[in-house]
Design an enzyme around this catalytic site. Structure first.
Site, PDB file in Angstrom:
ATOM      1  N   ASN A   8       0.854  -1.294  -0.096  1.00 26.27           N
ATOM      2  CA  ASN A   8      -0.049   0.102  -0.024  1.00 26.27           C
ATOM      3  C   ASN A   8       0.909   1.454  -0.102  1.00 26.27           C
ATOM      4  O   ASN A   8       1.658   1.499   1.018  1.00 26.27           O
ATOM      5  CB  ASN A   8      -0.938  -0.101   1.383  1.00 26.27           C
ATOM      6  CG  ASN A   8      -1.745   1.091   1.539  1.00 26.27           C
ATOM      7  OD1 ASN A   8      -1.870   1.972   0.764  1.00 26.27           O
ATOM      8  ND2 ASN A   8      -2.327   1.421   2.672  1.00 26.27           N
ATOM      9  N   TRP A   9       0.992   2.052  -1.072  1.00 22.88           N
ATOM     10  CA  TRP A   9       1.805   3.173  -1.141  1.00 22.88           C
ATOM     11  C   TRP A   9       1.139   4.363  -0.357  1.00 22.88           C
ATOM     12  O   TRP A   9       2.110   5.543  -0.171  1.00 22.88           O
ATOM     13  CB  TRP A   9       1.695   3.503  -2.848  1.00 22.88           C
ATOM     14  CG  TRP A   9       2.444   2.687  -3.691  1.00 22.88           C
ATOM     15  CD1 TRP A   9       3.162   1.457  -3.271  1.00 22.88           C
ATOM     16  CD2 TRP A   9       2.599   2.801  -5.064  1.00 22.88           C
ATOM     17  NE1 TRP A   9       3.815   0.820  -4.391  1.00 22.88           N
ATOM     18  CE2 TRP A   9       3.483   1.674  -5.408  1.00 22.88           C
ATOM     19  CE3 TRP A   9       2.005   3.679  -6.016  1.00 22.88           C
ATOM     20  CZ2 TRP A   9       3.784   1.454  -6.843  1.00 22.88           C
ATOM     21  CZ3 TRP A   9       2.402   3.189  -7.514  1.00 22.88           C
ATOM     22  CH2 TRP A   9       3.002   2.289  -7.594  1.00 22.88           C
ATOM     23  N   LYS A  10       0.052   4.248   0.226  1.00 19.80           N
ATOM     24  CA  LYS A  10      -0.232   5.348   1.092  1.00 19.80           C
ATOM     25  C   LYS A  10      -0.344   6.692   0.389  1.00 19.80           C
ATOM     26  O   LYS A  10      -0.532   6.822  -1.032  1.00 19.80           O
ATOM     27  CB  LYS A  10       0.263   5.237   2.357  1.00 19.80           C
ATOM     28  CG  LYS A  10       0.196   3.943   3.190  1.00 19.80           C
ATOM     29  CD  LYS A  10       0.427   3.663   4.570  1.00 19.80           C
ATOM     30  CE  LYS A  10       0.409   2.732   5.294  1.00 19.80           C
ATOM     31  NZ  LYS A  10       0.779   2.717   6.711  1.00 19.80           N
ATOM     32  N   SER A  69       4.532  -3.661   9.697  1.00 18.81           N
ATOM     33  CA  SER A  69       5.983  -3.692   9.662  1.00 18.81           C
ATOM     34  C   SER A  69       6.565  -5.016   8.980  1.00 18.81           C
ATOM     35  O   SER A  69       7.800  -5.456   9.554  1.00 18.81           O
ATOM     36  CB  SER A  69       6.525  -3.649  11.283  1.00 18.81           C
ATOM     37  OG  SER A  69       6.184  -2.177  11.795  1.00 18.81           O
ATOM     38  N   GLU A 120      -3.893  -6.391  10.582  1.00 18.22           N
ATOM     39  CA  GLU A 120      -3.056  -5.243  10.745  1.00 18.22           C
ATOM     40  C   GLU A 120      -2.889  -4.727  12.246  1.00 18.22           C
ATOM     41  O   GLU A 120      -3.921  -3.701  12.353  1.00 18.22           O
ATOM     42  CB  GLU A 120      -3.268  -4.369   9.693  1.00 18.22           C
ATOM     43  CG  GLU A 120      -2.736  -4.611   8.300  1.00 18.22           C
ATOM     44  CD  GLU A 120      -2.542  -3.400   7.474  1.00 18.22           C
ATOM     45  OE1 GLU A 120      -1.364  -3.200   6.792  1.00 18.22           O
ATOM     46  OE2 GLU A 120      -3.338  -2.536   7.447  1.00 18.22           O
ATOM     47  N   GLY A 133       3.328   1.635  10.747  1.00 18.79           N
ATOM     48  CA  GLY A 133       4.077   3.024  10.874  1.00 18.79           C
ATOM     49  C   GLY A 133       5.298   3.056  11.139  1.00 18.79           C
ATOM     50  O   GLY A 133       5.767   2.132  11.254  1.00 18.79           O
ATOM     51  N   HIS A 183      -8.821   0.356   6.564  1.00 22.49           N
ATOM     52  CA  HIS A 183      -7.403   0.583   7.120  1.00 22.49           C
ATOM     53  C   HIS A 183      -7.601   1.350   8.371  1.00 22.49           C
ATOM     54  O   HIS A 183      -8.166   2.185   8.557  1.00 22.49           O
ATOM     55  CB  HIS A 183      -6.656   1.102   6.057  1.00 22.49           C
ATOM     56  CG  HIS A 183      -5.164   1.091   6.373  1.00 22.49           C
ATOM     57  ND1 HIS A 183      -4.317   1.644   7.210  1.00 22.49           N
ATOM     58  CD2 HIS A 183      -3.970   0.289   5.866  1.00 22.49           C
ATOM     59  CE1 HIS A 183      -3.213   1.718   7.386  1.00 22.49           C
ATOM     60  NE2 HIS A 183      -2.918   0.618   6.458  1.00 22.49           N
TER      61      HIS A 183
END
Length: 262
Positions: free
Chosen positions: A11-13, A215, A168, A174, A96
């Site tokens: 996921n490129w966010k 992560s 997740e 993050g 998400h």
């Protein structure tokens, strides 16, 4: 859906503007994942159409990062499932933790979005996750069961065959996140498998793919993919660069082969 397929995506966010996203897509266009792997990327909306066009003849699947549940209307700033489909994408991330934490996403809006995505032929990737407080108070299982049951409420057997679920942990996501230990992930996924079997019904032959995200890196991806109830991984920053993503996918090829041929 082949229950032995391993899903690996990133996921490129809110990263990669149009030019950078196009360059990344071109780098991925010739990539051929190992047998048994279904690779996917989730670019920002500003690049969704371009990335989809570049990867349309590639094995790499393209998905959006979010969507609204109505097809059209006075919903300023929102993107609908038909718009995503018209851009050429075939998947969409829903629920998400960043959407839940910062933008008011609830279990019930997740359900609305899942049903709207399926209505328009998109594959929903439903994210569920426990907060650090829930983890430390020992109620992760209850939280995840609730999120999963509400997200998948009202779906048919055909719908179940089109859904992906990704666990997740909020505390593992993050730059400040810490990876969950593989034994903990195994325990969570085994119990989630039972929850999903309850949802689909005791006689159902559908196995909803259950991914892990949080992560994920070159150092731990093999530990996660090796777990029997982990059907893939959703990668964050470790997979944003095409070369890194392809390396991550290739690094689990022997594990995937053993799962597919088991």
């Amino acid at each position: 859906m082949d229950q032995k397929t391993v899903w690996i995506g990133t996921n490129w966010k809110m990263n990669k503007g149009p030019a950078e996203a196009v360059a990344a897509a071109r780098a991925l266009a010739a990539f051929r994942p190992p047998e048994g792997v279904r690779a996917f990327v989730n670019p920002p909306f500003t690049s969704l159409k371009d990335v989809s066009a570049i990867l349309q003849d590639s094995p790499v699947i393209v998905g959006a990062q979010n969507m609204f549940w109505e097809d059209s209307g006075a919903w300023t700033g929102e993107i609908s499932a038909p718009m995503i489909a018209e851009c050429g994408a075939s998947m969409v991330v829903i629920g998400h933790s960043e959407r839940r934490q910062h933008f008011g996403e609830t279990d019930w809006t997740v359900n609305l979005k899942v049903r709207a995505a399926l209505k328009h032929g998109l594959r929903p990737l439903v994210c569920i996750g426990d907060t650090l407080d829930e983890f430390e108070f020992g109620v992760s299982q209850e939280t995840l069961a609730r999120q999963t049951k509400i997200a998948l409420h009202g779906l048919s057997q055909g719908d179940f065959a089109r859904v992906l679920v990704a666990y997740e942990p909020v505390w593992a996501i993050g730059s400040a996140g810490r990876p969950a230990e593989a034994p903990f992930v195994s325990q969570i996924h085994t119990k989630l498998r039972a929850v999903m079997q309850e949802i689909t019904g005791p006689d159902s032959t559908v196995r909803i793919p259950l991914l892990y995200g949080g992560s994920v890196s070159q150092a731990n991806i093999r530990d996660y993919v090796a777990l029997p109830d982990v059907d893939g991984v959703l990668i964050g920053r470790a997979g944003w660069e095409p070369a890194d993503f392809m390396k991550l996918v290739d690094s689990v090829s022997t594990l995937v082969s053993s799962k597919v041929n088991a």
